[in-house]
Scaffold this motif. Structure first.
Motif, PDB file in Angstrom:
ATOM      1  N   ARG A 270      -4.388  -2.438  -9.106  1.00 52.53           N
ATOM      2  CA  ARG A 270      -3.475  -3.341  -8.444  1.00 52.53           C
ATOM      3  C   ARG A 270      -4.602  -4.458  -7.868  1.00 52.53           C
ATOM      4  O   ARG A 270      -5.705  -4.611  -7.950  1.00 52.53           O
ATOM      5  CB  ARG A 270      -2.968  -2.541  -7.218  1.00 52.53           C
TER       6      ARG A 270
ATOM      7  N   VAL B  64       7.416  -5.694   6.591  1.00 53.94           N
ATOM      8  CA  VAL B  64       7.325  -5.665   5.124  1.00 53.94           C
ATOM      9  C   VAL B  64       8.172  -4.824   4.478  1.00 53.94           C
ATOM     10  O   VAL B  64       7.883  -3.341   5.096  1.00 53.94           O
ATOM     11  CB  VAL B  64       5.848  -5.809   4.808  1.00 53.94           C
ATOM     12  N   ASP B  65       8.669  -5.057   3.205  1.00 53.31           N
ATOM     13  CA  ASP B  65       9.341  -3.906   2.658  1.00 53.31           C
ATOM     14  C   ASP B  65       8.367  -2.850   2.138  1.00 53.31           C
ATOM     15  O   ASP B  65       7.163  -3.014   1.894  1.00 53.31           O
ATOM     16  CB  ASP B  65      10.185  -4.548   1.695  1.00 53.31           C
TER      17      ASP B  65
ATOM     18  N   TYR C 266       8.623  -0.854  -0.498  1.00 55.96           N
ATOM     19  CA  TYR C 266       8.100  -1.149  -1.780  1.00 55.96           C
ATOM     20  C   TYR C 266       6.859  -2.208  -2.141  1.00 55.96           C
ATOM     21  O   TYR C 266       6.071  -1.820  -2.836  1.00 55.96           O
ATOM     22  CB  TYR C 266       9.229  -1.400  -2.856  1.00 55.96           C
ATOM     23  N   VAL C 267       6.933  -3.313  -1.225  1.00 54.46           N
ATOM     24  CA  VAL C 267       5.605  -3.970  -1.049  1.00 54.46           C
ATOM     25  C   VAL C 267       4.553  -3.293  -0.666  1.00 54.46           C
ATOM     26  O   VAL C 267       3.375  -3.270  -1.243  1.00 54.46           O
ATOM     27  CB  VAL C 267       5.985  -5.413  -0.144  1.00 54.46           C
TER      28      VAL C 267
ATOM     29  N   LYS D 157       3.888  -0.159  -0.844  1.00 51.19           N
ATOM     30  CA  LYS D 157       3.473   0.823  -1.921  1.00 51.19           C
ATOM     31  C   LYS D 157       2.464   0.061  -2.829  1.00 51.19           C
ATOM     32  O   LYS D 157       1.648   0.644  -3.373  1.00 51.19           O
ATOM     33  CB  LYS D 157       4.822   1.352  -2.591  1.00 51.19           C
ATOM     34  N   GLU D 158       3.020  -0.982  -3.235  1.00 52.77           N
ATOM     35  CA  GLU D 158       2.303  -1.829  -4.247  1.00 52.77           C
ATOM     36  C   GLU D 158       0.777  -2.291  -3.627  1.00 52.77           C
ATOM     37  O   GLU D 158      -0.158  -2.219  -4.306  1.00 52.77           O
ATOM     38  CB  GLU D 158       2.881  -2.897  -4.781  1.00 52.77           C
ATOM     39  N   TRP D 159       0.949  -2.658  -2.406  1.00 51.11           N
ATOM     40  CA  TRP D 159      -0.291  -3.013  -1.788  1.00 51.11           C
ATOM     41  C   TRP D 159      -1.372  -1.900  -1.735  1.00 51.11           C
ATOM     42  O   TRP D 159      -2.589  -2.114  -1.913  1.00 51.11           O
ATOM     43  CB  TRP D 159      -0.010  -3.552  -0.137  1.00 51.11           C
TER      44      TRP D 159
ATOM     45  N   THR E  18       4.681   6.256   0.664  1.00 48.05           N
ATOM     46  CA  THR E  18       4.868   5.294   1.429  1.00 48.05           C
ATOM     47  C   THR E  18       5.855   5.588   2.587  1.00 48.05           C
ATOM     48  O   THR E  18       5.671   4.937   3.755  1.00 48.05           O
ATOM     49  CB  THR E  18       5.115   3.886   0.700  1.00 48.05           C
TER      50      THR E  18
END
Length: 337
Positions: A229, A296-297, A299-300, A302-304, A313
């Motif tokens: 990532r 912050v969402d 899903y964002v 989660k990716e972070w 998350t």
């Protein structure tokens, strides 16, 4: 015919050939139907005896042998291969080098009881159980009776901004320069962990080749979840990494034991020894909670953080005041006439 009487009212005999050998003997039955059934049962018995002859029987495998085979086939290429392997060998120490086909539900209960006596956490017991289940499944042994125990979900420990300042101030104290100069490096390490949400190992293994100052991104290629990532750099992180550039290909060359010792020293200094959740991993929780608190969402987030699933998350979802505030606004709206 294969079954017949030798006398009019006598017992039936069976007479057939199996694997080139003639079988001729009494069925012990006085009706043809019963004799046929007896003959069929006799043929089945001979077939099973051949199937389970010593040369055809599966060789009994010990737990240690099964571990070696599972390691070579399944674990060898994993990131935490040696950790899993050592945990598996720990099973041999607890259970003994038993035959894997002798492992039953009672064996598992005894294993759990033994581990409980040592005082290990439920999560540790579950890792042992999961490891054993993988071994048995690979060796095609029954394993459905192995059930992981329900883990207690502890609180998510996050640092307040005040605690963050105290930690960094303690690590940057002038008295460390003489005996513990690396404490100053750990202070910057803490700030990077707070702003990136990275795991400690990810930052300690980070190389400047994976820091792009043009795109303002840090690339994490090797991590626990094997999910590469990219993470954006805050102004603070960018300044720290730029300032540490030199001949070393890595921003931080601190051994992990030094980083953990410095944190342990801070815990004692701040009189937080009693707080078992005040660990370096709490810096990752802190980053996640700050992102969620800023709206912050998930899903964002989660990716972070590089979570393998959104369910992980979602542990931080309750920390967001915005969603509850929005729900409150809906409840406060007057009903339409």
């Amino acid at each position: 015919m294969s079954v017949y009487r030798r006398s009019k009212n006598g017992v039936f005999y069976m007479d057939y050939v199996h694997k080139g050998i003639r079988v001729y003997k009494s069925t012990g039955k006085y009706t043809k139907r019963d004799a046929k059934l007896a003959e069929a049962a006799d043929k089945q018995r001979l077939h099973q005896e051949v199937s389970y002859a010593p040369q055809n029987k599966p060789v009994a495998v010990t737990l240690s042998k099964a571990i070696e085979q599972t390691y070579e086939a399944k674990w060898k290429t994993n990131k935490d291969a040696m950790g899993t392997y050592r945990r598996a060998l720990g099973l041999v120490e607890v259970m003994g080098d038993i035959l894997i086909d002798s492992i039953t539900e009672d064996t598992i209960e005894a294993l759990i009881c033994t581990l409980d006596v040592t005082g290990v956490q439920v999560s540790t017991v579950n890792r042992y159980l999961a490891t054993l289940k993988t071994i048995l499944k690979y060796k095609k042994q029954p394993c459905d009776f192995i059930r992981l125990r329900k883990e207690r979900k502890g609180r998510i420990r996050v640092l307040s901004h005040e605690e963050e300042q105290q930690v960094v101030k303690c690590l940057r104290g002038e008295d460390h320069l003489a005996n513990r100069p690396y404490f100053h490096d750990v202070a910057q390490l803490v700030e990077v962990l707070l702003d990136t949400g990275c795991r400690l190992s990810e930052v300690l293994n980070l190389r400047y080749d994976d820091v792009n100052f043009e795109s303002n991104l840090i690339s994490i290629w090797i991590n626990k979840g094997e999910r590469p990532r990219s993470i954006p750099m805050t102004r603070r992180v960018r300044a720290i990494l730029a300032g540490r550039q030199g001949s070393n290909p890595k921003p931080f060359s601190i051994p992990i034991n030094q980083a953990e010792y410095a944190w342990s020293w801070v815990r004692k200094h701040l009189k937080l020894d009693h707080d078992k959740e005040f660990v370096m991993h709490a810096l990752r929780h802190t980053c996640a909670s700050r992102l969620v608190n800023k709206g912050v969402d998930l899903y964002v987030v989660k990716e972070w953080l590089g979570h393998s699933s959104i369910q992980i998350t979602e542990r931080y979802a309750h920390l967001s005041p915005t969603k509850l505030a929005q729900a409150l606004e809906v409840m406060e709206e007057p009903l339409a006439p």
